[in-house]
Motif scaffolding. Structure first.
Motif, PDB file in Angstrom:
ATOM      1  N   LEU A   1       1.687   6.794  -6.908  1.00 49.66           N
ATOM      2  CA  LEU A   1       0.670   7.792  -7.256  1.00 49.66           C
ATOM      3  C   LEU A   1       1.182   9.206  -6.981  1.00 49.66           C
ATOM      4  CD1 LEU A   1      -2.158   8.582  -8.145  1.00 49.66           C
ATOM      5  CD2 LEU A   1      -2.944   8.152  -5.801  1.00 49.66           C
ATOM      6  N   ASN A   2       1.830   9.398  -5.821  1.00 51.28           N
ATOM      7  CA  ASN A   2       2.403  10.705  -5.505  1.00 51.28           C
ATOM      8  C   ASN A   2       3.459  11.116  -6.523  1.00 51.28           C
ATOM      9  OD1 ASN A   2       2.215   9.935  -2.003  1.00 51.28           O
ATOM     10  ND2 ASN A   2       0.896  11.306  -3.143  1.00 51.28           N
ATOM     11  N   CYS A   3       4.299  10.175  -6.900  1.00 43.60           N
ATOM     12  CA  CYS A   3       5.362  10.462  -7.866  1.00 43.60           C
ATOM     13  C   CYS A   3       4.775  10.900  -9.202  1.00 43.60           C
ATOM     14  CB  CYS A   3       6.249   9.230  -8.037  1.00 43.60           C
ATOM     15  SG  CYS A   3       7.480   9.367  -9.359  1.00 43.60           S
ATOM     16  N   LEU A   4       3.797  10.150  -9.709  1.00 45.40           N
ATOM     17  CA  LEU A   4       3.227  10.454 -11.021  1.00 45.40           C
ATOM     18  C   LEU A   4       2.473  11.784 -11.010  1.00 45.40           C
ATOM     19  CD1 LEU A   4       1.925   6.913 -12.064  1.00 45.40           C
ATOM     20  CD2 LEU A   4       3.997   8.083 -12.843  1.00 45.40           C
ATOM     21  N   SER A   5       1.716  12.040  -9.936  1.00 45.91           N
ATOM     22  CA  SER A   5       0.950  13.283  -9.884  1.00 45.91           C
ATOM     23  C   SER A   5       1.876  14.498  -9.786  1.00 45.91           C
ATOM     24  CB  SER A   5      -0.032  13.256  -8.715  1.00 45.91           C
ATOM     25  OG  SER A   5       0.646  13.142  -7.472  1.00 45.91           O
ATOM     26  N   GLN A   6       2.924  14.404  -8.977  1.00 44.63           N
ATOM     27  CA  GLN A   6       3.857  15.527  -8.856  1.00 44.63           C
ATOM     28  C   GLN A   6       4.681  15.707 -10.120  1.00 44.63           C
ATOM     29  OE1 GLN A   6       2.460  17.156  -6.544  1.00 44.63           O
ATOM     30  NE2 GLN A   6       4.221  17.575  -5.228  1.00 44.63           N
TER      31      GLN A   6
ATOM     32  N   VAL B   1       0.842  -1.197   0.000  1.00 43.28           N
ATOM     33  CA  VAL B   1       0.000   0.000   0.000  1.00 43.28           C
ATOM     34  C   VAL B   1       0.877   1.248   0.000  1.00 43.28           C
ATOM     35  CG1 VAL B   1      -1.757   1.298   1.277  1.00 43.28           C
ATOM     36  CG2 VAL B   1      -1.880  -1.207   1.178  1.00 43.28           C
ATOM     37  N   MET B   2       1.952   1.227   0.800  1.00 40.99           N
ATOM     38  CA  MET B   2       2.849   2.377   0.876  1.00 40.99           C
ATOM     39  C   MET B   2       3.528   2.627  -0.471  1.00 40.99           C
ATOM     40  SD  MET B   2       4.491   1.380   4.564  1.00 40.99           S
ATOM     41  CE  MET B   2       5.736   2.651   4.602  1.00 40.99           C
ATOM     42  N   VAL B   3       4.010   1.581  -1.110  1.00 41.35           N
ATOM     43  CA  VAL B   3       4.700   1.740  -2.394  1.00 41.35           C
ATOM     44  C   VAL B   3       3.717   2.234  -3.457  1.00 41.35           C
ATOM     45  CG1 VAL B   3       5.897   0.509  -4.247  1.00 41.35           C
ATOM     46  CG2 VAL B   3       6.491   0.050  -1.859  1.00 41.35           C
ATOM     47  N   ALA B   4       2.501   1.670  -3.479  1.00 44.02           N
ATOM     48  CA  ALA B   4       1.509   2.113  -4.455  1.00 44.02           C
ATOM     49  C   ALA B   4       1.166   3.592  -4.253  1.00 44.02           C
ATOM     50  CB  ALA B   4       0.245   1.258  -4.337  1.00 44.02           C
TER      51      ALA B   4
ATOM     52  N   GLY C   1      -2.941  14.194  -2.632  1.00 41.18           N
ATOM     53  CA  GLY C   1      -3.598  14.051  -1.344  1.00 41.18           C
ATOM     54  C   GLY C   1      -4.223  12.678  -1.165  1.00 41.18           C
ATOM     55  N   THR C   2      -4.749  12.117  -2.255  1.00 44.95           N
ATOM     56  CA  THR C   2      -5.317  10.765  -2.189  1.00 44.95           C
ATOM     57  C   THR C   2      -4.245   9.745  -1.847  1.00 44.95           C
ATOM     58  OG1 THR C   2      -6.995  11.371  -3.819  1.00 44.95           O
ATOM     59  CG2 THR C   2      -6.585   9.024  -3.486  1.00 44.95           C
TER      60      THR C   2
ATOM     61  N   ALA D   1      11.852  12.361  -5.335  1.00 44.24           N
ATOM     62  CA  ALA D   1      11.953  11.904  -3.946  1.00 44.24           C
ATOM     63  C   ALA D   1      10.958  10.788  -3.666  1.00 44.24           C
ATOM     64  CB  ALA D   1      11.716  13.085  -2.995  1.00 44.24           C
ATOM     65  N   PHE D   2       9.735  10.916  -4.189  1.00 45.42           N
ATOM     66  CA  PHE D   2       8.743   9.843  -4.008  1.00 45.42           C
ATOM     67  C   PHE D   2       9.186   8.570  -4.701  1.00 45.42           C
ATOM     68  CE2 PHE D   2       5.514  13.202  -2.984  1.00 45.42           C
ATOM     69  CZ  PHE D   2       5.129  12.673  -1.760  1.00 45.42           C
ATOM     70  N   ALA D   3       9.824   8.706  -5.862  1.00 49.98           N
ATOM     71  CA  ALA D   3      10.293   7.526  -6.579  1.00 49.98           C
ATOM     72  C   ALA D   3      11.368   6.788  -5.776  1.00 49.98           C
ATOM     73  CB  ALA D   3      10.824   7.923  -7.951  1.00 49.98           C
ATOM     74  N   VAL D   4      12.324   7.535  -5.242  1.00 51.03           N
ATOM     75  CA  VAL D   4      13.390   6.923  -4.444  1.00 51.03           C
ATOM     76  C   VAL D   4      12.823   6.293  -3.177  1.00 51.03           C
ATOM     77  CG1 VAL D   4      15.492   7.390  -3.126  1.00 51.03           C
ATOM     78  CG2 VAL D   4      15.148   8.474  -5.359  1.00 51.03           C
ATOM     79  N   ALA D   5      11.914   7.011  -2.501  1.00 51.17           N
ATOM     80  CA  ALA D   5      11.336   6.488  -1.269  1.00 51.17           C
ATOM     81  C   ALA D   5      10.531   5.219  -1.535  1.00 51.17           C
ATOM     82  CB  ALA D   5      10.456   7.546  -0.614  1.00 51.17           C
TER      83      ALA D   5
END
Length: 458
Positions: free
Chosen positions: A97-102, A90-93, A127-128, A191-195
């Motif tokens: 989503l955060n990575c793609l939206s940003q 769930v965290m990775v998914a 935010g989702t 950063a979201f991608a690396v995390a």
């Protein structure tokens, strides 16, 4: 003795990290530092991206609302999902989503002339992702350390992410000035991608398979039962639904106005906010060594200082005085936060933790949009000074009422090293949900469909 399913692996002598900070804890902390560095700058960049296209202050507010609304709508669902599926997935998914939206937001800004609805949509998607990420993340962190080390682990984790937040805001501001907001948003996407990549390496072999549940609504009802049958939990949830709302309104609306009109401009308010961040780090350092026995009593007493910034703005204090009260309130809320997470760690069954955390997070944001929307009308009706004093009172009164709850005053820290999973097995036939608290009668049952209107997110 720690459960073999959750015990942190021993660390070779050549490494500097403590024995309890195993591989999962290190990965989670490192990933959180990376995302906080990116996200704090991205929040500033989003506002400047709107203004760069000629947007008004109201448009900036719409972007902020677009980020908050999905949290209100999806947090409870995110908590139920995190208790049904492997939390690390769930965290990775959510990170994807955060990575793609940003990344899409960055492309729009760099390409020039993004439209407001496009920026609102992409911010809402981010935010989702956060709504699904937060409950899963807290449940995952709790499974990485045993109870005897939880206080120090939470304190170190919060110190790391608070420090990253301060550094991220400063770095983001400098990058916006140097290269523009689009590249800051792109850095946040990276950063979201690396995390997400780091979190994909989490070892979940110690996590037991979850029995199939009765459906999403059934899972949400079970989480609500966990909340309403614990007086210490739902009372603090109610308290923070008010406290977070009025503190947020004071910081987001009244603080900048007082700084503009009476303190000489935005710079003093920025310095004061920085002192709050330094205070949170100081509080985390304190909690690495201090383990108060009555953890919720100490934590609740530390909520009272959150009234100081509103009172300081009402006076108003000179800049140095405002910085002092911001530092004190930052340290105090960090003491509360570590004690709160320790209490949750020892009292809530692991298999239901994400759902309970979702109710907790839901309360922290559910009233915030309303409070910030009403801040302007309140100032017009009562005057800014009286509105700020009202914010201070609305911190003090609910906090004083929480101290009337016996479980809040009596809960004690467990000194053994049991994890939540082990404690849950031991308590399966016990009459009380807690080994450390006297049994308390549960509130009258609520209708099954009733959703809670208030929770606390710390």
């Amino acid at each position: 003795m720690s459960s073999p399913r959750t015990a942190a692996p021993r660390t070779p002598a050549g490494r500097r990290r403590p024995d309890w900070a195993g591989r999962n804890y290190s990965l989670l902390t490192g990933a959180a530092i990376i995302t906080n560095l990116g996200s704090q700058g991205a929040h500033i960049a989003a506002a400047f991206a709107v203004m760069q296209t000629g947007g008004s202050v109201g448009d900036v507010g719409l972007i902020a609302a677009a980020r908050t609304l999905p949290l209100v709508l999806f947090l409870l669902i995110g908590g139920a999902v995190a208790d049904r599926l492997p939390r690390h997935r769930v965290m990775v998914a959510a990170n994807v989503l955060n990575c793609l939206s940003q990344a899409a937001f960055a492309v729009l800004v760099l390409a020039g002339e993004p439209r407001l609805w496009q920026m609102m949509l992409l911010t809402a998607l981010c935010g989702t992702g956060t709504a699904f990420f937060n409950p899963a993340a807290e449940g995952m962190l709790l499974s990485t350390v045993s109870g005897e080390h939880s206080n120090r682990a939470f304190a170190l984790f919060r110190m790391a992410i608070n420090g990253a937040g301060i550094g991220g805001a400063a770095l983001g501001g400098a990058m916006i000035a140097a290269v523009g907001p689009g590249w800051v948003l792109a850095a946040d996407a990276a950063a979201f991608a690396v995390a997400g990549a780091l979190r994909s390496f989490l070892d979940v072999s110690h996590v037991p398979d979850r029995a199939p549940g009765g459906g999403l609504l059934s899972d949400l009802r079970e989480g609500w039962v966990e909340v309403r049958t614990r007086p210490w939990l739902w009372s603090i949830v109610l308290q923070f639904s008010v406290v977070v709302a009025v503190v947020g309104a004071a910081d987001a609306v009244y603080g900048p106005l007082v700084a503009r009109d009476q303190l000489g401009g935005p710079a003093p308010w920025g310095v004061a906010l920085a002192f709050f961040g330094v205070g949170t780090i100081a509080g985390a350092v304190l909690m690495m060594a201090w383990k108060p026995r009555r953890l919720l009593l100490v934590g609740t007493l530390c909520v009272f200082p959150l009234a100081l910034p509103s009172a300081g703005l009402a006076v108003p204090l000179p800049v140095w005085g405002l910085c002092l009260v911001m530092f004190v309130s930052g340290a105090a809320i960090e003491v509360f936060g570590v004690n709160w997470m320790t209490a949750m760690h020892q009292e809530i069954p692991e298999e239901k933790f994400s759902r309970v955390t979702a109710y907790d997070w839901f309360g922290s944001v559910s009233m915030l949009p309303l409070a910030t929307a009403l801040a302007g009308p309140a100032e017009a009706a009562f005057g800014r000074t009286d509105a700020l004093w009202g914010c201070a009172v609305l911190v003090v009164v609910p906090t004083a009422l929480v101290l009337l709850v016996p479980d809040v005053r009596r809960m004690t820290r467990r000194t053994h090293g049991k994890t939540i999973a082990t404690a849950a097995r031991d308590q399966a036939s016990a009459p009380s949900p807690s080994l450390a608290m006297a049994p308390a009668p549960a509130p009258a049952p609520a209708p099954a469909e009733q959703a809670p209107a208030d929770t606390a997110g710390r």
